[in-house]
Design an enzyme around this catalytic site. Structure first.
Site, PDB file in Angstrom:
ATOM      1  N   LYS A  24       1.335 -32.725   5.554  1.00  0.00           N
ATOM      2  CA  LYS A  24       1.124 -33.720   4.220  1.00  0.00           C
ATOM      3  C   LYS A  24       1.974 -33.835   3.475  1.00  0.00           C
ATOM      4  O   LYS A  24       1.859 -35.027   4.055  1.00  0.00           O
ATOM      5  CB  LYS A  24      -0.513 -33.561   4.109  1.00  0.00           C
ATOM      6  CG  LYS A  24      -1.204 -34.615   3.575  1.00  0.00           C
ATOM      7  CD  LYS A  24      -2.588 -33.936   2.681  1.00  0.00           C
ATOM      8  CE  LYS A  24      -3.873 -34.290   3.313  1.00  0.00           C
ATOM      9  NZ  LYS A  24      -4.694 -33.407   3.383  1.00  0.00           N
ATOM     10  N   ARG A  93      -5.320 -33.004  -2.715  1.00  0.00           N
ATOM     11  CA  ARG A  93      -5.240 -32.874  -1.623  1.00  0.00           C
ATOM     12  C   ARG A  93      -4.369 -31.455  -1.159  1.00  0.00           C
ATOM     13  O   ARG A  93      -3.497 -31.733  -1.254  1.00  0.00           O
ATOM     14  CB  ARG A  93      -4.183 -33.927  -1.114  1.00  0.00           C
ATOM     15  CG  ARG A  93      -4.885 -35.155  -1.965  1.00  0.00           C
ATOM     16  CD  ARG A  93      -3.983 -36.556  -1.491  1.00  0.00           C
ATOM     17  NE  ARG A  93      -3.832 -36.800   0.300  1.00  0.00           N
ATOM     18  CZ  ARG A  93      -3.593 -37.687   1.221  1.00  0.00           C
ATOM     19  NH1 ARG A  93      -2.443 -38.264   0.650  1.00  0.00           N
ATOM     20  NH2 ARG A  93      -4.379 -37.732   2.507  1.00  0.00           N
ATOM     21  N   GLY A 102     -10.409 -30.585   7.838  1.00  0.00           N
ATOM     22  CA  GLY A 102     -11.944 -30.386   7.244  1.00  0.00           C
ATOM     23  C   GLY A 102     -12.017 -29.239   6.540  1.00  0.00           C
ATOM     24  O   GLY A 102     -13.234 -28.789   5.900  1.00  0.00           O
ATOM     25  N   MET A 104     -10.628 -27.084   4.128  1.00  0.00           N
ATOM     26  CA  MET A 104     -10.175 -27.061   3.306  1.00  0.00           C
ATOM     27  C   MET A 104     -10.264 -28.729   2.102  1.00  0.00           C
ATOM     28  O   MET A 104     -10.683 -29.305   2.906  1.00  0.00           O
ATOM     29  CB  MET A 104      -8.706 -26.909   2.411  1.00  0.00           C
ATOM     30  CG  MET A 104      -8.126 -26.104   3.266  1.00  0.00           C
ATOM     31  SD  MET A 104      -6.290 -25.085   3.107  1.00  0.00           S
ATOM     32  CE  MET A 104      -6.164 -26.000   4.061  1.00  0.00           C
ATOM     33  N   ARG A 336       0.806 -37.776  10.228  1.00  0.00           N
ATOM     34  CA  ARG A 336       1.457 -37.415  11.193  1.00  0.00           C
ATOM     35  C   ARG A 336       1.150 -36.948  12.590  1.00  0.00           C
ATOM     36  O   ARG A 336       0.664 -38.056  13.448  1.00  0.00           O
ATOM     37  CB  ARG A 336       0.493 -35.700  11.060  1.00  0.00           C
ATOM     38  CG  ARG A 336      -1.289 -35.759  11.514  1.00  0.00           C
ATOM     39  CD  ARG A 336      -1.801 -34.705  11.381  1.00  0.00           C
ATOM     40  NE  ARG A 336      -3.632 -35.784  11.288  1.00  0.00           N
ATOM     41  CZ  ARG A 336      -4.358 -35.138  10.940  1.00  0.00           C
ATOM     42  NH1 ARG A 336      -4.528 -34.175   9.696  1.00  0.00           N
ATOM     43  NH2 ARG A 336      -5.251 -35.921  10.161  1.00  0.00           N
ATOM     44  N   HIS A 452     -14.810 -11.061  42.882  1.00  0.00           N
ATOM     45  CA  HIS A 452     -14.332 -11.278  44.069  1.00  0.00           C
ATOM     46  C   HIS A 452     -14.918 -13.516  44.269  1.00  0.00           C
ATOM     47  O   HIS A 452     -14.485 -13.998  44.461  1.00  0.00           O
ATOM     48  CB  HIS A 452     -15.442 -10.842  45.800  1.00  0.00           C
ATOM     49  CG  HIS A 452     -15.398 -11.705  46.626  1.00  0.00           C
ATOM     50  ND1 HIS A 452     -16.836 -11.856  46.963  1.00  0.00           N
ATOM     51  CD2 HIS A 452     -14.556 -11.489  47.856  1.00  0.00           C
ATOM     52  CE1 HIS A 452     -16.661 -12.704  47.721  1.00  0.00           C
ATOM     53  NE2 HIS A 452     -15.264 -11.502  48.902  1.00  0.00           N
ATOM     54  N   SER A 780       7.477  -9.006  47.504  1.00  0.00           N
ATOM     55  CA  SER A 780       5.999  -9.685  46.998  1.00  0.00           C
ATOM     56  C   SER A 780       5.439  -9.098  45.844  1.00  0.00           C
ATOM     57  O   SER A 780       4.723  -8.435  46.968  1.00  0.00           O
ATOM     58  CB  SER A 780       5.116 -10.404  48.098  1.00  0.00           C
ATOM     59  OG  SER A 780       4.127 -11.211  47.447  1.00  0.00           O
ATOM     60  N   CYS A 848       2.938 -13.358  44.369  1.00  0.00           N
ATOM     61  CA  CYS A 848       1.474 -13.676  44.681  1.00  0.00           C
ATOM     62  C   CYS A 848       0.111 -12.576  43.745  1.00  0.00           C
ATOM     63  O   CYS A 848       0.368 -11.675  43.730  1.00  0.00           O
ATOM     64  CB  CYS A 848       1.069 -13.287  46.632  1.00  0.00           C
ATOM     65  SG  CYS A 848       1.015 -12.145  46.885  1.00  0.00           S
ATOM     66  N   TYR A 868       9.358 -17.316  43.627  1.00  0.00           N
ATOM     67  CA  TYR A 868       8.755 -17.705  44.034  1.00  0.00           C
ATOM     68  C   TYR A 868       7.907 -17.669  43.667  1.00  0.00           C
ATOM     69  O   TYR A 868       7.522 -15.927  43.125  1.00  0.00           O
ATOM     70  CB  TYR A 868       8.718 -18.880  45.730  1.00  0.00           C
ATOM     71  CG  TYR A 868       8.625 -17.326  46.467  1.00  0.00           C
ATOM     72  CD1 TYR A 868       7.202 -17.408  46.169  1.00  0.00           C
ATOM     73  CD2 TYR A 868       9.167 -16.576  47.140  1.00  0.00           C
ATOM     74  CE1 TYR A 868       6.876 -16.107  47.781  1.00  0.00           C
ATOM     75  CE2 TYR A 868       8.798 -15.826  48.685  1.00  0.00           C
ATOM     76  CZ  TYR A 868       7.726 -15.158  48.254  1.00  0.00           C
ATOM     77  OH  TYR A 868       7.335 -14.008  49.012  1.00  0.00           O
TER      78      TYR A 868
HETATM   79  P1  ADP Z   1      -7.997 -34.750   4.310  1.00  0.00           P
HETATM   80  O1  ADP Z   1      -6.822 -34.023   5.144  1.00  0.00           O
HETATM   81  O2  ADP Z   1      -9.089 -33.973   5.122  1.00  0.00           O
HETATM   82  O3  ADP Z   1      -7.835 -35.943   5.516  1.00  0.00           O
HETATM   83  P2  ADP Z   1      -6.961 -36.096   2.398  1.00  0.00           P
HETATM   84  O4  ADP Z   1      -6.439 -34.875   1.399  1.00  0.00           O
HETATM   85  O5  ADP Z   1      -6.075 -37.103   3.862  1.00  0.00           O
HETATM   86  O6  ADP Z   1      -7.779 -34.740   3.497  1.00  0.00           O
HETATM   87  O7  ADP Z   1      -7.993 -37.068   1.939  1.00  0.00           O
HETATM   88  C1  ADP Z   1      -9.497 -36.998   1.828  1.00  0.00           C
HETATM   89  C2  ADP Z   1      -9.451 -38.772   2.161  1.00  0.00           C
HETATM   90  O8  ADP Z   1      -9.306 -39.354   1.137  1.00  0.00           O
HETATM   91  C3  ADP Z   1      -8.403 -39.526   2.668  1.00  0.00           C
HETATM   92  O9  ADP Z   1      -9.614 -40.562   3.748  1.00  0.00           O
HETATM   93  C4  ADP Z   1      -7.447 -40.004   2.396  1.00  0.00           C
HETATM   94  O10 ADP Z   1      -6.862 -41.232   2.613  1.00  0.00           O
HETATM   95  C5  ADP Z   1      -7.721 -40.478   1.124  1.00  0.00           C
HETATM   96  N1  ADP Z   1      -7.166 -40.550   0.142  1.00  0.00           N
HETATM   97  C6  ADP Z   1      -6.841 -39.810  -0.177  1.00  0.00           C
HETATM   98  N2  ADP Z   1      -6.158 -39.964  -1.660  1.00  0.00           N
HETATM   99  C7  ADP Z   1      -6.039 -40.942  -2.100  1.00  0.00           C
HETATM  100  C8  ADP Z   1      -5.291 -41.510  -2.934  1.00  0.00           C
HETATM  101  N3  ADP Z   1      -3.841 -40.623  -4.256  1.00  0.00           N
HETATM  102  N4  ADP Z   1      -5.909 -42.905  -3.073  1.00  0.00           N
HETATM  103  C9  ADP Z   1      -6.733 -43.572  -1.939  1.00  0.00           C
HETATM  104  N5  ADP Z   1      -7.301 -42.731  -0.876  1.00  0.00           N
HETATM  105  C10 ADP Z   1      -6.912 -41.477  -1.099  1.00  0.00           C
HETATM  106 MG    MG Z   2      -6.050 -37.163   5.606  1.00  0.00          MG
END
Ligand code: ADP
Ligand code: MG
Ligand code: MG
Length: 899
Positions: A24, A93, A102, A104, A336, A452, A780, A848, A868
């Site tokens: 990220k 984040r 989802g 962490m 990404r 089998h 073979s 084979c 082959y």
């Molecule tokens: P995940 O890895 O679970 O996607 P994110 O770190 O991307 O978590 O953040 C969760 C949500 O919060 C995402 O929808 C992201 O776009 C939003 N978000 C993160 N940082 C900001 C920010 N600085 N301003 C507005 N929304 C944010």
């Molecule tokens: Mg995200």
């Protein structure tokens, strides 16, 4: 400013730094460099996290680095962190090297306190400010509480229920304030501390909590499952908040640069007005499709479209994007390279290559055999939410629905009436072959992926699930008891998913594979444009694979139609034709007659007649291409009646005062030939000394079929191979015997040249390969038996008896029958190649066995210099793809997990 390895500003990083910045962070930095509208921010690196996790406290230098970076953030934004008239808030984040969706934590609106919430309200309205505050307490609390966070969710649910609204965004300001109070109470009760009222304190604790979330149980479980190393740590991104929840001119969205399901080159996504963060994906409110954004926010929409196109050009692949619109202004918050369906993988790779964004080789590297495989079999349309009743090993993929039957005869007679049947057995043996062929699916209680049932089902493209743990099959009562308590009776409808190994009670809707149909028959028209594009893309990439591959792909086949199918799928010959398969089912008694000596000449003649017929069909289907016929290699017990059955019958007769001389004779023969360990017994080349006539017939038949086809103007290319050789003397004897038959001229007076090869499927054969090469035109490698005998593990029951326990306890990473054991069995293969070539530089080399259709194993064989691989017909296209990929990827890993 000199960059520290602990903290990197978005302005200073780029996408190559994902190890340090996490995915990220690296992509946020990259987008900042590209000039995209990314909020200001910085990344606290994975190294800081690793030090924190090792020492239990943040590195000493970090505090000062964060203070200075926050000061820069204040300068850049013109705001003050958590204070003043226009408070700066940030998100904290998580973001590791590998995406762990989802798993962490992320905390939004960090910096809000009892006083800054007032300032925020003055700027953007009370409802907005308190909506942000309750989100902060919720996310901060969740991160602190972990599993106990349910208490916080309950507080939200109570507030919504009290106000009679579905979702907290609809709460009034007063109720939002009450909710914040309630949530903070819960937080205090559960953790002993309130939300810190010093913004910097909030930030510090949030960062540490995100570090800690690397070790949460769910994150650990996810890593174990995905094979992500434990010691990488997560980075933490601190990002200036932008707000999608200020009103109707704001909102949040997620989108892909193309449709990730079909690969269609049109951006695809969801948008939610007046929403922050996860609202758009958590399903609490109804989103609108991305296209609807054009009408809502035309300027932001146009910008977004142009950024999506720019991102795809820059990353040269499908990207997914998170964005927010604040009062009409667009912000990009994440990108990404996006996940996609197997179909989309092919369509996108081919399309990007067509537009010269990537090369054809790159396109080939971006798809794999597992994806292609999933496109080739039927699938259940919708199994989500339907409970399965039992699960076993996914032995042969596909989706089939039929009535349960419990023996081969019932399967055959039901199929004759046009009914679809699922053969349910404790395990199968050669006797069940007619039943397997008559069924759409086979389910067995015992047996693994090389049992089998599994091997036969895969060979004939039948769906199969083996090793259904705890299933008790009562053949006599015609029912099976499942561990779930469900009982299946004869005639009950079952849905069998051979891709997942699951069984469902009742019929599920099936979607047949249009790709398989189109590949098997080029004249077959695709039902619609989407399928046509997919098929075109698969063909284009397969053509590239063929042009690159050095490894040829042959097929295993025992019948004319199988050989024809294999040829249509691109097989360059037959690498394994198992003569004993021509004698199973109703022809079994012929072998028994030869053994018992009951009209032996008549039985032999009949066997030869059958073989001439079958081999003629196969050679004709493969006209001009090699067909390797293996001499008879039956575990003999499969052709003899069961001793116990006969003994019981004889005892019954005796107690009734009758004597059946025929029965007595059969029992005696069965006893005489009984072997405790038939797979290590009288098989393969060993038969030549005991029952040479039984082996001769197939050589004679092959010669006759060849002469016949030549007379008709065909170009048959037969080859013979000798199975289960351990010693050169065995091969020498077999050669002498085979050659006598080869010298018999055809009608034209000419004899046929027929290369004679040896199967290398015993460790001793691999060790003696130098000597064997003097006597053989080709090797073979029979990797099923070679694996079985090298490991000393039965391929028929190792999986159910102990292999799965070995794998779950970590003793064994992979099932060696599924994917070639490179260090052990693979070394024997390499050694045999080396010794064989030393004797005969141009000796032919084939594989084979089940591994010939396994993507990972194919790469190994390509590296080992094999000529082959020969696999079951349905796997031919998969092997072709992987043979090409093996050259393009060279020594690189077969799966690119960074994408
Ligand atoms: P995940 O890895 O679970 O996607 P994110 O770190 O991307 O978590 O953040 C969760 C949500 O919060 C995402 O929808 C992201 O776009 C939003 N978000 C993160 N940082 C900001 C920010 N600085 N301003 C507005 N929304 C944010
Ligand atoms: Mg995200
Ligand atoms: Mg074998």
């Amino acid at each position: 400013m000199t960059a520290s390895p602990l903290l990197v500003r978005f302005d200073d990083g780029d996408r190559t730094m994902a190890d340090l910045l996490g995915g990220k962070g690296a992509n946020l930095a990259e987008m900042t460099r590209m000039g995209l509208p990314v909020p200001h921010g910085f990344t606290i690196t994975t190294q800081a996290c690793r030090e924190y996790l090792a020492k239990g406290q943040v590195p000493a230098e970090l505090a000062a680095l964060v203070t200075s970076a926050m000061a820069d953030l204040e300068t850049a934004t013109g705001q003050t962190f958590g204070a003043g008239d226009d408070p700066l808030l940030v998100s904290v984040r998580s973001g590791a090297r590998f995406s762990m969706p989802g798993m962490m934590d992320t905390i939004l609106n960090v910096g809000l306190t009892d006083s800054s919430v007032q300032a925020l309200a003055a700027r953007g309205g009370e409802r907005f400010a308190w909506d942000c505050y309750r989100r902060l307490v919720q996310m901060y609390g969740r991160t602190m509480l972990g599993a106990e966070a349910a208490h916080l969710d309950a507080a939200v649910a109570d507030a919504c229920a009290g106000a009679g609204v579905a979702d907290p965004t609809a709460l009034s300001v007063g109720r939002l304030m009450d909710l914040v109070t309630h949530q903070r109470q819960v937080l205090k009760e559960q953790t002993g501390h309130d939300l810190p009222q010093d913004p910097h304190d909030q930030l510090r604790r949030s960062v540490e909590a995100v570090f800690e979330s690397w070790n949460s149980p769910r994150a650990r479980l996810y890593r174990a499952h995905e094979g992500i190393p434990e010691d990488l740590g997560t980075a933490v991104n601190v990002v200036q908040m932008v707000y999608g929840n200020t009103g109707p001119r704001s909102g949040s969205g997620v989108c892909f640069t193309r449709d990730p399901a079909t690969g269609s080159p049109v951006p695809y996504g969801d948008y939610l007005q007046n929403a922050q963060g996860e609202d758009v994906v958590n399903g609490s409110r109804q989103t609108v499709p991305l296209a609807a954004l054009e009408a809502l926010e035309p300027t932001a929409f146009d910008q977004l479209m142009s950024h999506l196109a720019g991102l795809e050009r820059h990353y040269r692949d499908l990207c997914d994007v998170e964005f927010t619109i604040e009062d009409g202004a667009l912000w990009i918050l994440q990108t990404r390279v996006g996940k996609r369906s197997p179909a989309a993988a092919f369509v996108i790779a081919a399309d990007l290559a067509r537009h010269e964004v990537i090369t054809m080789d790159e396109a080939l590297a971006r798809v794999d055999g597992h994806q292609l495989e999933s496109l080739l079999h039927d699938q259940f349309d919708d199994q989500d939410g339907l409970p399965w009743v039992a699960a076993g090993l996914p032995a042969s993929p596909g989706a089939s629905v039929g009535e349960a039957v419990f023996d081969s005869d019932s399967a055959v007679s039901a199929a004759a009436e046009g009914r679809a049947v699922v053969l349910v057995r404790a395990e199968t043996s050669a006797e069940d072959l007619p039943g397997i062929l008559a069924s759409c699916a086979v389910v067995t209680a015992r047996g693994g992926l090389a049992s089998h049932a599994a091997v036969v089902a895969r060979g004939f493209g039948r769906t199969c699930v083996t090793g259904v743990e705890g299933m008790a099959v009562d053949e006599a009562a015609r029912q099976a008891h499942l561990p779930s308590g469900v009982v299946i009776h004869q005639g009950d409808v079952l849905s069998v998913d051979g891709t997942t190994g699951k069984l469902y009670a009742g019929p599920l809707p099936i979607r047949p594979s249009s790709v398989a149909a189109a590949l098997a028959d080029p004249s077959d028209e695709a039902p619609d444009a989407v399928v046509a594009r997919l098929v075109g893309s698969v063909r284009q990439i397969l053509a590239q694979a063929d042009s690159r591959a050095r490894l040829k792909v042959l097929a295993n086949a025992e019948t004319g139609p199988q050989a024809a199918q294999a040829r249509r799928l691109g097989a360059q010959g037959i690498g394994l034709c198992r003569t004993e398969h021509m004698l199973l089912g109703s022809r079994r008694h012929l072998v028994e007659r030869v053994i018992v000596g009951d009209d032996r000449p008549g039985a032999l003649l009949e066997i030869e007649r059958i073989a001439v017929d079958e081999l003629t069909q196969i050679l004709r289907a493969m006209d001009g291409l090699p067909v390797v016929v293996r001499l008879l290699d039956p575990p003999l017990h499969e052709f003899l009646p069961d001793c116990e059955d006969l003994a019981v019958q004889a005892a019954l007769e005796a107690s009734a005062g009758r004597v059946d001389p025929g029965l007595r004779a059969r029992l005696e023969t069965a006893r005489r030939w009984h072997q405790v360990n038939p797979m290590l017994g009288l098989r393969g080349v060993r038969l030549l000394t005991v029952l040479p006539e039984l082996v001769d017939v197939h050589v004679r038949a092959l010669v006759a079929a060849t002469h016949g086809l030549r007379a008709d103007g065909f170009d048959p290319r037969p080859e013979i191979m000798v199975p289960l050789v351990a010693d050169p003397a065995e091969l020498a004897a077999a050669r002498t015997r085979i050659r006598q038959h080869l010298e018999v001229p055809g009608a034209s007076g000419a004899t046929v040249p027929m290369p004679i090869g040896v199967m290398v499927e015993l460790p001793r054969a691999a060790l003696r390969a130098g000597e064997l090469a003097r006597l053989a035109d080709f090797f073979s490698f029979g990797t099923n038996d070679l694996t079985q005998t090298t490991w000393g593990m039965s391929r028929d029951d190792a999986q159910t008896s102990f292999l799965s326990a070995y794998r779950s306890s970590g003793l064994l990473e992979r099932d060696p029958f599924e994917s070639i054991d490179e260090e052990g069995v693979g070394e024997l293969v390499q050694l045999a190649i080396e010794r064989g070539r030393h004797t005969k530089a141009d000796i032919g080399l084939g594989v084979c066995g089940e591994h010939a259709g396994d993507p990972g194993s194919i790469h190994f064989f390509a590296r080992a210099g094999v000529d082959y691989v020969s696999c079951s017909p349905p796997r031919v296209v998969i092997a072709r793809l992987e043979a090409g990929r093996a050259e393009v990827l060279g020594g690189r890993a077969t799966t690119d997990d960074t994408r």
